[in-house]
Structures are given as C-alpha cells and as structure tokens.
Write an enzyme that holds these catalytic residues in place. Structure first.
Site, PDB file in Angstrom:
ATOM      1  N   TYR A  64      -1.586  -0.500  10.159  1.00 24.71           N
ATOM      2  CA  TYR A  64      -1.719  -0.933   8.761  1.00 24.71           C
ATOM      3  C   TYR A  64      -0.482  -0.533   7.957  1.00 24.71           C
ATOM      4  O   TYR A  64       0.092  -1.351   7.223  1.00 24.71           O
ATOM      5  CB  TYR A  64      -2.969  -0.298   8.148  1.00 24.71           C
ATOM      6  CG  TYR A  64      -3.205  -0.662   6.701  1.00 24.71           C
ATOM      7  CD1 TYR A  64      -3.441  -1.979   6.323  1.00 24.71           C
ATOM      8  CD2 TYR A  64      -3.201   0.316   5.713  1.00 24.71           C
ATOM      9  CE1 TYR A  64      -3.672  -2.313   4.988  1.00 24.71           C
ATOM     10  CE2 TYR A  64      -3.431   0.001   4.390  1.00 24.71           C
ATOM     11  CZ  TYR A  64      -3.662  -1.319   4.031  1.00 24.71           C
ATOM     12  OH  TYR A  64      -3.881  -1.644   2.709  1.00 24.71           O
ATOM     13  N   SER A  69       0.839  -1.197   0.000  1.00 24.80           N
ATOM     14  CA  SER A  69       0.000   0.000   0.000  1.00 24.80           C
ATOM     15  C   SER A  69       0.872   1.243   0.000  1.00 24.80           C
ATOM     16  O   SER A  69       1.983   1.243   0.547  1.00 24.80           O
ATOM     17  CB  SER A  69      -0.907   0.017   1.235  1.00 24.80           C
ATOM     18  OG  SER A  69      -1.587   1.255   1.356  1.00 24.80           O
ATOM     19  N   LYS A 107       2.232  -3.025   6.103  1.00 27.06           N
ATOM     20  CA  LYS A 107       2.455  -2.966   4.656  1.00 27.06           C
ATOM     21  C   LYS A 107       3.897  -2.583   4.320  1.00 27.06           C
ATOM     22  O   LYS A 107       4.457  -3.052   3.318  1.00 27.06           O
ATOM     23  CB  LYS A 107       1.469  -1.987   4.009  1.00 27.06           C
ATOM     24  CG  LYS A 107       0.040  -2.505   3.955  1.00 27.06           C
ATOM     25  CD  LYS A 107      -0.063  -3.833   3.218  1.00 27.06           C
ATOM     26  CE  LYS A 107      -1.504  -4.240   2.958  1.00 27.06           C
ATOM     27  NZ  LYS A 107      -1.608  -5.556   2.286  1.00 27.06           N
TER      28      LYS A 107
END
Length: 262
Positions: free
Chosen positions: A159, A146, A163
């Site tokens: 998150y 991401s 990633k």
C-alpha cells in the site's frame, strides 16, 4: 472577498470512491461550494445517500456505480459530459490495499495494489484531460495518496509503495499538464472513516494513535475535503505538483501492525 476564491460555481467535478469517507465528504463539500458532481463507488446505496446530500445543497449529482479497477477509463468522463456538459475537476480518491506482512506479499499483490491506486488514477486522468482542456481556464486534478506513502510502517509494503508512486506521479503529471491543468495530491493521515472504525472503537488503540499524533487526535473527513476544495478552487490557483500532508503533523508512523521481528 477572499472566501469567493473558494467557490466552485459553474464547475463540474468527478469524485471517485465517493460512497463514504473522504470521497463522500469531498463530493458534498464541492456541492456546497457550488459544483455539480459525478460520484462513483462500488455500492449504489452509499452513492444515493451522497447524491441526496449534493441535491440538498442545490446542485446536480450523477451517480455511477462501478468497480473502477475493471470499468472503462472513460466511463465517468462520458457521464460528466453527457449529463452535465463539462468537466473542470477530477479527484482520484479510489484506492486502497489490505495490510500484509512483507514476506507474505507476492508480485500479484503488488500488481493489484499498483493497478488500483495508480493505474486507475492515470487512466481516468488521461480520459479527463481532453475535456478539461476545453475550458478557457483549464482545471484541477487531485490525487489522494497517504501518509504511509512517505512514512515507513510494518505491514504496509504494497500500500505504501503504491501511494508513494501516486505522489511522485502527481509531480510528473503536473509538469506534463502545465500550465492549463494543475495536478496536486493530498496525503491524509489517520482520518476517522469506516476504515478506522475498529481502531476508533477500541479506546486503547485509539489512544495510542492519538498519543503519537502531534495534534493528539484523529482527523475528520471534512478536513481532507477542505484541503481538496482549496486545491480545486481559485484559492489554490498557484499550486501544482504539490502534496498537501493533512495528517495532524506526523513525523513518524502513528500506527503499525504488531508484526514480530524475523
């Protein structure tokens, strides 16, 4: 013809998180390029819709509904070998984590995010590699990371960290698996999937994101699928250990949660 380099005729792929969004677009795109595809997600109904599209493209689809954070790592590889007889491509697309303020994030939250975004990808990769090595020309593994893995944004601590770890894992795995198996990643930006439905439906929020994106729009799932096809096919045969940033040209975050200063 240069377009022949993008063909996947005779190949078999596994795509995780393939019930909708990026995974669905990638699985269907691979089928349109000639591959048979094993698809997995938690929701069987979503998978059947994707499988229908794969079959309409003239290819075989194997549907494996599963929560991959709890399933046996070899589940999808066994399905590929048992139903389709070979494995050439793995796309680790499954992942995610809900945004959360940093001070509300606990160790167990980070553990879950890391497990779902990194550990699951690693375990499926380890299960897949011995089968991919049976092919004379090896194969390709693609991890979906991401933009938030490289661009800081409030609320994305767990998150983004997971990633970022997956992106560097991609580089490390590429060295270990050279030269037979190529390992690359794609780092999408703001792509118009179900995850952004609420944002896209709000003209003010959508406009703000688009204004802060150099290409002035949200991305399309098919644009990420096209990047995956490039990396999976002979067109990308000289790339390994790389992260393609399919993000509209982002140099800074284009979406942040409205979290106050401490």
């Amino acid at each position: 013809m240069i377009l022949d380099l993008f063909r996947l005729d005779g190949k078999t792929a596994i795509v995780t998180g393939a019930g909708r969004g990026l995974g669905a677009a990638t699985a269907i795109g691979f089928a349109e390029a000639g591959a048979d595809v094993v698809i997995s997600a938690r929701t069987a109904d979503d998978l059947e819709s994707v499988a229908d599209a794969i079959r309409k493209a003239g290819r075989r689809a194997v549907v494996v509904p599963a929560d991959l954070s709890k399933a046996e790592p070899n589940l999808l590889v066994d399905a590929a070998m048992g139903e389709l007889g070979r494995l050439d491509i793995l796309v680790n697309n499954v992942g995610g984590a809900f945004p959360k303020p940093l001070m509300d994030t606990r160790g167990k939250d980070l553990d879950r995010a890391f497990n779902f975004n990194v550990t699951v990808a690693h375990e499926i990769l380890v299960a897949a590699v011995p089968e991919i090595l049976k092919n004379d020309d090896g194969g390709s593994i693609i991890n979906i990371t991401s933009a938030v893995g490289r661009l800081p944004g409030r609320g994305f601590g767990m998150y983004g960290t997971a990633k970022a770890a997956l992106a560097h894992y991609t580089r490390l795995a590429a060295l270990d698996l050279n030269p037979r198996i190529r390992v690359n990643a794609i780092a999408p930006g703001s792509i118009l999937t179900s995850a952004l439905e609420v944002v896209a439906a709000d003209d003010t929020m959508r406009g703000a994101i688009e204004d802060q994106t150099p290409l002035q729009r949200l991305g399309k799932p098919e644009e990420v699928a096209a990047a995956a096809l490039f990396l999976a096919s002979d067109a990308g045969a000289y790339l390994t250990g790389k992260v393609l940033e399919v993000d509209g040209g982002l140099l800074a975050p284009n979406f942040e949660l409205p979290l106050p200063d401490l």
